[in-house]
Scaffold this motif. Sequence first.
Motif, PDB file in Angstrom:
ATOM      1  N   GLY A  21       3.112  -2.235  -8.626  1.00 17.94           N
ATOM      2  CA  GLY A  21       3.218  -0.803  -8.383  1.00 17.94           C
ATOM      3  C   GLY A  21       2.107  -0.245  -7.512  1.00 17.94           C
ATOM      4  O   GLY A  21       1.980   0.979  -7.382  1.00 17.94           O
ATOM      5  N   ALA A  22       1.299  -1.122  -6.900  1.00 22.80           N
ATOM      6  CA  ALA A  22       0.256  -0.634  -5.991  1.00 22.80           C
ATOM      7  C   ALA A  22       0.922   0.198  -4.896  1.00 22.80           C
ATOM      8  O   ALA A  22       1.997  -0.161  -4.410  1.00 22.80           O
ATOM      9  N   PRO A  23       0.316   1.289  -4.511  1.00 27.50           N
ATOM     10  CA  PRO A  23       0.921   2.147  -3.493  1.00 27.50           C
ATOM     11  C   PRO A  23       1.204   1.376  -2.201  1.00 27.50           C
ATOM     12  O   PRO A  23       0.365   0.621  -1.717  1.00 27.50           O
ATOM     13  N   ALA A  24       2.403   1.589  -1.653  1.00 24.00           N
ATOM     14  CA  ALA A  24       2.831   0.877  -0.446  1.00 24.00           C
ATOM     15  C   ALA A  24       1.862   1.071   0.714  1.00 24.00           C
ATOM     16  O   ALA A  24       1.621   0.129   1.487  1.00 24.00           O
ATOM     17  N   GLU A  25       1.285   2.261   0.822  1.00 28.18           N
ATOM     18  CA  GLU A  25       0.354   2.502   1.936  1.00 28.18           C
ATOM     19  C   GLU A  25      -0.922   1.664   1.785  1.00 28.18           C
ATOM     20  O   GLU A  25      -1.503   1.227   2.782  1.00 28.18           O
ATOM     21  N   ILE A  26      -1.350   1.418   0.561  1.00 30.07           N
ATOM     22  CA  ILE A  26      -2.526   0.567   0.324  1.00 30.07           C
ATOM     23  C   ILE A  26      -2.182  -0.890   0.654  1.00 30.07           C
ATOM     24  O   ILE A  26      -2.960  -1.591   1.305  1.00 30.07           O
ATOM     25  N   VAL A  27      -1.017  -1.336   0.214  1.00 28.67           N
ATOM     26  CA  VAL A  27      -0.565  -2.698   0.504  1.00 28.67           C
ATOM     27  C   VAL A  27      -0.495  -2.899   2.015  1.00 28.67           C
ATOM     28  O   VAL A  27      -0.991  -3.893   2.553  1.00 28.67           O
ATOM     29  N   LYS A  28       0.105  -1.948   2.711  1.00 31.87           N
ATOM     30  CA  LYS A  28       0.237  -2.050   4.168  1.00 31.87           C
ATOM     31  C   LYS A  28      -1.118  -2.058   4.845  1.00 31.87           C
ATOM     32  O   LYS A  28      -1.367  -2.854   5.754  1.00 31.87           O
ATOM     33  N   ALA A  59       0.945 -18.224  10.242  1.00 28.45           N
ATOM     34  CA  ALA A  59       1.753 -17.657  11.321  1.00 28.45           C
ATOM     35  C   ALA A  59       2.094 -16.203  11.012  1.00 28.45           C
ATOM     36  O   ALA A  59       2.278 -15.831   9.849  1.00 28.45           O
ATOM     37  N   LEU A  60       2.172 -15.397  12.047  1.00 24.52           N
ATOM     38  CA  LEU A  60       2.415 -13.964  11.895  1.00 24.52           C
ATOM     39  C   LEU A  60       3.656 -13.670  11.051  1.00 24.52           C
ATOM     40  O   LEU A  60       3.638 -12.778  10.201  1.00 24.52           O
ATOM     41  N   GLU A  61       4.718 -14.445  11.241  1.00 22.79           N
ATOM     42  CA  GLU A  61       5.959 -14.181  10.498  1.00 22.79           C
ATOM     43  C   GLU A  61       5.842 -14.489   9.009  1.00 22.79           C
ATOM     44  O   GLU A  61       6.730 -14.161   8.231  1.00 22.79           O
ATOM     45  N   ARG A  62       4.736 -15.100   8.585  1.00 19.29           N
ATOM     46  CA  ARG A  62       4.540 -15.432   7.173  1.00 19.29           C
ATOM     47  C   ARG A  62       3.484 -14.550   6.509  1.00 19.29           C
ATOM     48  O   ARG A  62       3.003 -14.863   5.441  1.00 19.29           O
ATOM     49  N   ARG A  63       3.121 -13.450   7.136  1.00 17.45           N
ATOM     50  CA  ARG A  63       2.031 -12.607   6.626  1.00 17.45           C
ATOM     51  C   ARG A  63       2.477 -11.347   5.898  1.00 17.45           C
ATOM     52  O   ARG A  63       1.643 -10.588   5.425  1.00 17.45           O
ATOM     53  N   SER A  64       3.745 -11.096   5.782  1.00 18.11           N
ATOM     54  CA  SER A  64       4.194  -9.835   5.176  1.00 18.11           C
ATOM     55  C   SER A  64       4.217  -9.923   3.653  1.00 18.11           C
ATOM     56  O   SER A  64       4.374 -10.995   3.078  1.00 18.11           O
ATOM     57  N   PRO A  65       4.091  -8.779   2.995  1.00 18.09           N
ATOM     58  CA  PRO A  65       4.217  -8.763   1.535  1.00 18.09           C
ATOM     59  C   PRO A  65       5.585  -9.274   1.083  1.00 18.09           C
ATOM     60  O   PRO A  65       5.698  -9.928   0.049  1.00 18.09           O
TER      61      PRO A  65
END
Length: 133
Positions: free
Chosen positions: A66-73, A101-107
């Motif tokens: 539940g961490a705020p999405a803006e903090i995660v981003k 790799a860049l494509e593997r860095r997203s939440p």
Amino acid sequence: MIGGQIDYMCLNMGGAAPLIMGKQIKAIATLSRSRSPLMPDLPTAHEQGLTDFDVVTWNAFFLPKGAPAEIVKKLNDATSQAMDTPAIKNRMHELGITGVALERRSPEYLAKFVVDEIARWAGPIRANGLQVD
């Protein structure tokens, strides 16, 4: 290994790279599916007949549910940008580490990856009676 008392050891590339490059130990394979750009002449276990073998070391930031999405981003963006700087890239290579790799860095990628890793290793862990003390 260096003292000749151990014949084989499975090491993280970061810990092994200086010993391999210094010719103190001999590497026989990388356990990831693809060759390391740091040691392009080192074949993979898959190439040598251990088919479909792919084991990598990984790290991640885990925040409370539940961490705020803006903090995660913000944390994800800052980490990704830092990983792309020449200073960090060079330091990681000195340590025997290749960046993600860049494509593997997203939440989103991490969430799926963790679920897949748990499923992948649960069977062998249970089959061998391993547990946390």
